[in-house]
Design an enzyme around this catalytic site. Structure first.
Site, short mmCIF file in Angstrom:
data_model
loop_
_atom_site.label_atom_id
_atom_site.label_comp_id
_atom_site.label_asym_id
_atom_site.label_seq_id
_atom_site.Cartn_x
_atom_site.Cartn_y
_atom_site.Cartn_z
N PHE A 105 43.09 36.63 49.25
CA PHE A 105 42.36 36.59 47.97
C PHE A 105 42.95 37.62 47.01
O PHE A 105 43.40 37.29 45.91
CB PHE A 105 40.87 36.83 48.23
CG PHE A 105 40.06 36.98 46.96
CD1 PHE A 105 40.23 36.13 45.88
CD2 PHE A 105 39.09 37.98 46.86
CE1 PHE A 105 39.49 36.29 44.72
CE2 PHE A 105 38.34 38.13 45.71
CZ PHE A 105 38.54 37.29 44.64
N THR A 106 42.95 38.89 47.42
CA THR A 106 43.60 39.91 46.59
C THR A 106 44.83 40.47 47.28
O THR A 106 45.58 41.24 46.69
CB THR A 106 42.63 41.08 46.29
OG1 THR A 106 42.14 41.61 47.54
CG2 THR A 106 41.46 40.63 45.46
N THR A 133 31.01 38.75 51.20
CA THR A 133 32.08 39.33 52.02
C THR A 133 31.63 40.66 52.62
O THR A 133 31.88 40.93 53.79
CB THR A 133 33.36 39.52 51.17
OG1 THR A 133 33.75 38.23 50.68
CG2 THR A 133 34.49 40.12 51.98
N PHE A 179 46.48 46.18 50.07
CA PHE A 179 47.17 47.45 49.79
C PHE A 179 47.07 48.41 50.99
O PHE A 179 48.07 48.71 51.66
CB PHE A 179 46.59 48.02 48.49
CG PHE A 179 46.76 49.49 48.33
CD1 PHE A 179 48.02 50.08 48.44
CD2 PHE A 179 45.67 50.31 48.05
CE1 PHE A 179 48.17 51.45 48.29
CE2 PHE A 179 45.82 51.68 47.89
CZ PHE A 179 47.07 52.24 48.02
N THR A 232 42.00 55.61 46.49
CA THR A 232 43.28 55.71 47.19
C THR A 232 44.33 54.95 46.38
O THR A 232 44.03 53.92 45.77
CB THR A 232 43.13 55.11 48.60
OG1 THR A 232 42.11 55.84 49.29
CG2 THR A 232 44.41 55.19 49.39
N TYR A 241 29.25 45.19 44.84
CA TYR A 241 30.13 45.96 45.74
C TYR A 241 29.38 47.14 46.33
O TYR A 241 29.34 47.32 47.55
CB TYR A 241 31.34 46.42 44.93
CG TYR A 241 32.41 47.16 45.69
CD1 TYR A 241 33.25 46.50 46.58
CD2 TYR A 241 32.61 48.52 45.49
CE1 TYR A 241 34.26 47.18 47.26
CE2 TYR A 241 33.61 49.21 46.15
CZ TYR A 241 34.44 48.54 47.04
OH TYR A 241 35.44 49.22 47.69
N ALA A 273 35.56 49.89 56.54
CA ALA A 273 36.02 50.51 55.28
C ALA A 273 34.86 50.48 54.29
O ALA A 273 34.69 49.52 53.54
CB ALA A 273 37.23 49.77 54.73
N ASP A 309 43.65 37.77 57.09
CA ASP A 309 43.46 37.90 55.64
C ASP A 309 43.39 36.51 55.02
O ASP A 309 44.04 35.58 55.49
CB ASP A 309 44.66 38.68 55.05
CG ASP A 309 44.32 39.37 53.74
OD1 ASP A 309 43.98 38.66 52.78
OD2 ASP A 309 44.40 40.62 53.67
N GLN A 368 21.25 49.10 68.10
CA GLN A 368 20.61 48.00 68.83
C GLN A 368 21.48 47.44 69.95
O GLN A 368 20.98 47.08 71.01
CB GLN A 368 20.24 46.90 67.83
CG GLN A 368 19.28 45.86 68.39
CD GLN A 368 18.76 44.94 67.30
OE1 GLN A 368 18.71 45.30 66.12
NE2 GLN A 368 18.39 43.74 67.68
P1 NAD Z 1 42.97 45.10 48.55
O1 NAD Z 1 42.28 44.18 47.61
O2 NAD Z 1 44.41 45.38 48.33
O3 NAD Z 1 42.81 44.61 50.05
C1 NAD Z 1 41.71 43.86 50.49
C2 NAD Z 1 42.24 42.75 51.37
O4 NAD Z 1 41.13 42.00 51.88
C3 NAD Z 1 43.12 41.77 50.62
O5 NAD Z 1 44.31 41.53 51.34
C4 NAD Z 1 42.27 40.51 50.50
O6 NAD Z 1 43.04 39.33 50.42
C5 NAD Z 1 41.44 40.61 51.76
N1 NAD Z 1 40.17 39.88 51.67
C6 NAD Z 1 39.26 39.92 50.67
N2 NAD Z 1 38.23 39.11 50.96
C7 NAD Z 1 38.51 38.56 52.17
C8 NAD Z 1 37.83 37.62 53.02
N3 NAD Z 1 36.65 37.09 52.67
N4 NAD Z 1 38.42 37.26 54.19
C9 NAD Z 1 39.61 37.78 54.55
N5 NAD Z 1 40.31 38.65 53.80
C10 NAD Z 1 39.74 39.04 52.63
O7 NAD Z 1 42.13 46.46 48.55
P2 NAD Z 1 42.39 47.85 49.28
O8 NAD Z 1 42.45 48.88 48.23
O9 NAD Z 1 43.48 47.74 50.26
O10 NAD Z 1 41.00 48.04 50.04
C11 NAD Z 1 40.86 47.79 51.42
C12 NAD Z 1 39.45 48.18 51.86
O11 NAD Z 1 39.23 49.57 51.61
C13 NAD Z 1 38.34 47.42 51.14
O12 NAD Z 1 37.32 47.12 52.07
C14 NAD Z 1 37.83 48.41 50.12
O13 NAD Z 1 36.48 48.19 49.81
C15 NAD Z 1 38.05 49.73 50.83
N6 NAD Z 1 38.21 50.84 49.87
C16 NAD Z 1 39.35 50.97 49.14
C17 NAD Z 1 39.47 52.01 48.22
C18 NAD Z 1 40.71 52.22 47.39
O14 NAD Z 1 40.72 53.12 46.55
N7 NAD Z 1 41.78 51.48 47.59
C19 NAD Z 1 38.40 52.90 48.04
C20 NAD Z 1 37.23 52.70 48.78
C21 NAD Z 1 37.15 51.68 49.70
#
Ligand code: NAD
Ligand code: UDP
Length: 332
Positions: free
Chosen positions: A37-38, A93, A14, A176, A146, A115, A34, A163
């Site tokens: 996965f999600t 992860t 996203f 978000t 998490y 992130a 990527d 380091q």
């Molecule tokens: P999302 O699930 O849409 O995106 C995460 C992406 O990471 C996905 O495309 C998924 O396929 C990929 N992914 C997951 N595990 C992986 C792996 N082992 N190797 C490669 N790719 C992998 O989520 P998002 O909302 O876009 O979040 C993105 C980042 O921002 C995340 O790290 C999340 O923790 C952080 N974050 C998001 C929010 C929010 O409200 N959206 C809030 C706080 C933190």
């Protein structure tokens, strides 16, 4: 920033897909990594023909080496339903994936944006949350994979900075939302919009009086890009919208804005669900000259339009990872 080679891990997700778009618009070469996965291929389909865009399907839990000046490390499932699905993999992860990103940055001298999340504050005893608050996290609860995973990712980032001199930017991202959120991720905005558009009951967990503060994705991406280029040290920074709302208010707003006749039904509050959350964004204001610009109604309307378009797609057009097949959009 001058044209650079930028890696975005989690770039098909996203937030990542919006970030890739923005970086291409600024003239950079973008490598999106990527494992889908999600994330969804459809999120980046429109970028695949771009001459400065590349996609690599790779799991960050395996080591990687890239020629890059900047690395935005976003790869990680983000919604409670997704990250609790396979908690061991979530910890892995957060920790191993982040270590690989840090090693990749160290190898080529790239700057790394991590992130992190408001979840590092847990169910906060300090309100609004400032970056110097250490948090109130249950280390063995359902969210621990998490929350503690991201806390460890921050510890790793700080350790690599002190380091090995790796330049890190730790962003504590608050809730978000926006176009391209996963339809089945169980997060509140996506759940309520899908339910409202389908005329199904909106599932309000608990009494709906818990609060969150919702940031529109374009504002978040603006902050992320500014933070990456900011001349600052490794201290973490809250990125989010300080406009705090009860979840019940979000339900009403989404129902009204989508002209839905859906009712609201009460469901049990999930374990360790934080009672309130709101960022203090003074640091981002001072160091980045940033504040969010998109109001809740405007952002929700744009998001509702995107979901309405997607939900009218023929069945099968929503490509999801096999492991997520059959997951309920009504959450935990
Ligand atoms: P999302 O699930 O849409 O995106 C995460 C992406 O990471 C996905 O495309 C998924 O396929 C990929 N992914 C997951 N595990 C992986 C792996 N082992 N190797 C490669 N790719 C992998 O989520 P998002 O909302 O876009 O979040 C993105 C980042 O921002 C995340 O790290 C999340 O923790 C952080 N974050 C998001 C929010 C929010 O409200 N959206 C809030 C706080 C933190
Ligand atoms: N929530 C809700 N109904 C839903 C999904 C979530 O009432 O269908 C609530 C959830 O209990 C939490 C808030 O909305 O209090 C935000 O949940 P989300 O999963 O979006 O994010 P997080 O809890 O990680 O902030």
């Amino acid at each position: 920033m001058a044209s650079k080679r930028v890696l975005v891990t989690g770039g098909a997700g996203f937030i990542g897909s919006h970030l890739c778009e923005r970086l291409l618009d600024e003239g950079h070469d973008v490598l999106c990594m990527d494992n889908l996965f999600t994330g969804q291929r459809r999120n980046i389909e429109h970028l695949l023909g771009h001459e400065r865009f590349e996609f690599e399907r790779h799991d960050v839990n395996e080591p990687f080496v890239v020629e890059a000046d900047r690395i935005f490390h976003l790869a990680c499932p983000a919604s409670p339903v997704h990250y609790q699905r396979n908690p061991v993999r979530t910890v892995r992860t957060c920790v191993q994936g982040t270590m690989h990103a840090l090693e990749a940055a160290r190898e080529v001298g790239a700057r790394l944006f991590i992130a992190s999340t408001s979840e590092v504050y847990g169910d906060p005893a300090v309100h609004p949350q400032t970056e110097d608050y250490w948090g109130h996290v249950n280390p063995i609860g359902v969210r621990a994979c998490y929350d503690e995973g991201k806390r460890c990712a921050e510890a790793l980032a700080i350790s690599y900075a002190t380091q090995y001199g790796v330049q890190v930017r730790i962003a504590r991202i608050f809730n978000t939302y926006g176009p391209r959120m996963h339809e089945n991720d169980g997060r509140v905005v996506s759940n309520f919009i899908v339910q409202a558009l389908r005329g199904e009951p909106l599932t309000l967990y608990g009494d709906g009086r818990q609060t969150r503060s919702f940031c529109y994705v374009d504002d978040l991406v603006e902050a992320a890009v500014r933070f990456m280029e900011a001349d600052t040290d490794a201290t973490p920074m809250n990125l989010g919208n300080p406009q705090e709302s009860t979840i019940e208010r979000i339900a009403r707003a989404i129902k009204d804005l989508s002209n839905s006749r859906s009712e609201t039904v009460l469901r049990p509050l999930p374990q360790d669900d934080p009672t309130r959350r709101c960022p203090d964004i003074s640091r981002a204001g001072e160091l980045l000259g940033w504040e969010p610009k998109t109001g809740l109604e405007e952002g929700l309307l744009r998001t509702i339009e995107d979901f309405a378009r997607r939900l009218s797609l023929p069945e099968g057009a929503l490509d999801t990872h096999d492991e997520l097949e059959g997951m309920p959009h009504a959450g935990v």
